[in-house]
Design an enzyme around this catalytic site. Sequence first.
Site, PDB file in Angstrom:
ATOM      1  N   ARG A  19       0.849  -1.184   0.000  1.00  0.00           N
ATOM      2  CA  ARG A  19       0.000   0.000   0.000  1.00  0.00           C
ATOM      3  C   ARG A  19       0.887   1.237   0.000  1.00  0.00           C
ATOM      4  NH1 ARG A  19      -3.082  -3.536  -0.804  1.00  0.00           N
ATOM      5  NH2 ARG A  19      -5.045  -4.025   0.261  1.00  0.00           N
ATOM      6  N   HIS A  44      18.322  -5.958   2.100  1.00  0.00           N
ATOM      7  CA  HIS A  44      18.815  -6.320   0.773  1.00  0.00           C
ATOM      8  C   HIS A  44      18.101  -5.422  -0.232  1.00  0.00           C
ATOM      9  CE1 HIS A  44      19.941  -9.748  -2.238  1.00  0.00           C
ATOM     10  NE2 HIS A  44      19.965  -8.558  -2.811  1.00  0.00           N
ATOM     11  N   GLU A  76      23.019  -6.284   2.186  1.00  0.00           N
ATOM     12  CA  GLU A  76      23.278  -7.357   1.227  1.00  0.00           C
ATOM     13  C   GLU A  76      22.973  -6.872  -0.182  1.00  0.00           C
ATOM     14  OE1 GLU A  76      20.623 -10.513   2.182  1.00  0.00           O
ATOM     15  OE2 GLU A  76      21.741 -11.143   3.959  1.00  0.00           O
ATOM     16  N   HIS A 198      19.310 -18.027   5.515  1.00  0.00           N
ATOM     17  CA  HIS A 198      18.293 -18.463   4.563  1.00  0.00           C
ATOM     18  C   HIS A 198      17.509 -19.641   5.130  1.00  0.00           C
ATOM     19  CE1 HIS A 198      16.931 -17.323   0.512  1.00  0.00           C
ATOM     20  NE2 HIS A 198      16.320 -18.496   0.550  1.00  0.00           N
TER      21      HIS A 198
END
Length: 248
Positions: A19, A44, A76, A198
Amino acid sequence: MTTELSVNLNAVAMLRNRRDLPWPSVTGLGRIALAGGAHGLTVHPRPDQRHIRFSDLPEIRALIDAEFPQAEFNIEGYPTPEFLDLCESVSPEQVTLVPDDPAQPTSDHGWDFAAEGDFLRPIVERLKAGGSRVSLFADADAAQMQAAAETGCDRVEFYTGPYGATHDDAAAAAREIERLGEAADAALALGLGLNAGHDLTVANLPALVARIPALAEVSIGHGLTADALEYGMAETVRRFRRACGQAI
């Protein structure tokens, strides 16, 4: 050695960007995470700004400098000239270089250090000269660690996606843990520091930290943000810190 937690804010930014509104606040949730004991914040920034916006970076830098000076800012990204300029404009404590194509939805592999070492070396040197620690995204491949060390980087961040994907297969998880452990052993022998990230969760972190007790930092976004919807950001940070082996 304590494994520190850096909270990746990209998923928070992605929700905000649905939004044209300033909430959820990236810096606001970053503040809660740091107040809950997170060691740092990770972002990132991608060229299309679909997650973190470039304008978020100076705001996060100001938050850390003003309220949490002991915390670290980790940025990153793929080292385009624009990305390097962005990093130098906000002086993060750590820069993590990833071999992403700009169209990728998320990082899904490490550098081929043998093939890309010549490309990485001057970039690592430039970032270190600017005062940032440099970490390079790496697959769990012990044979690549010598080439990684030759880039001059300070740390490698192991891509733990294959480990995270074994959430319903204990035997496969054990195999992935050992691959990560062997790569970590090789990196440590070469003097490299160790990060990981991750698909890490409260459930799978303890086994990783037990196999790699020298793990300096984990950077976690998706799983941590998902848990924060249920437990709240402050309690989620505490849960992840405990999973890292921290006494709270």
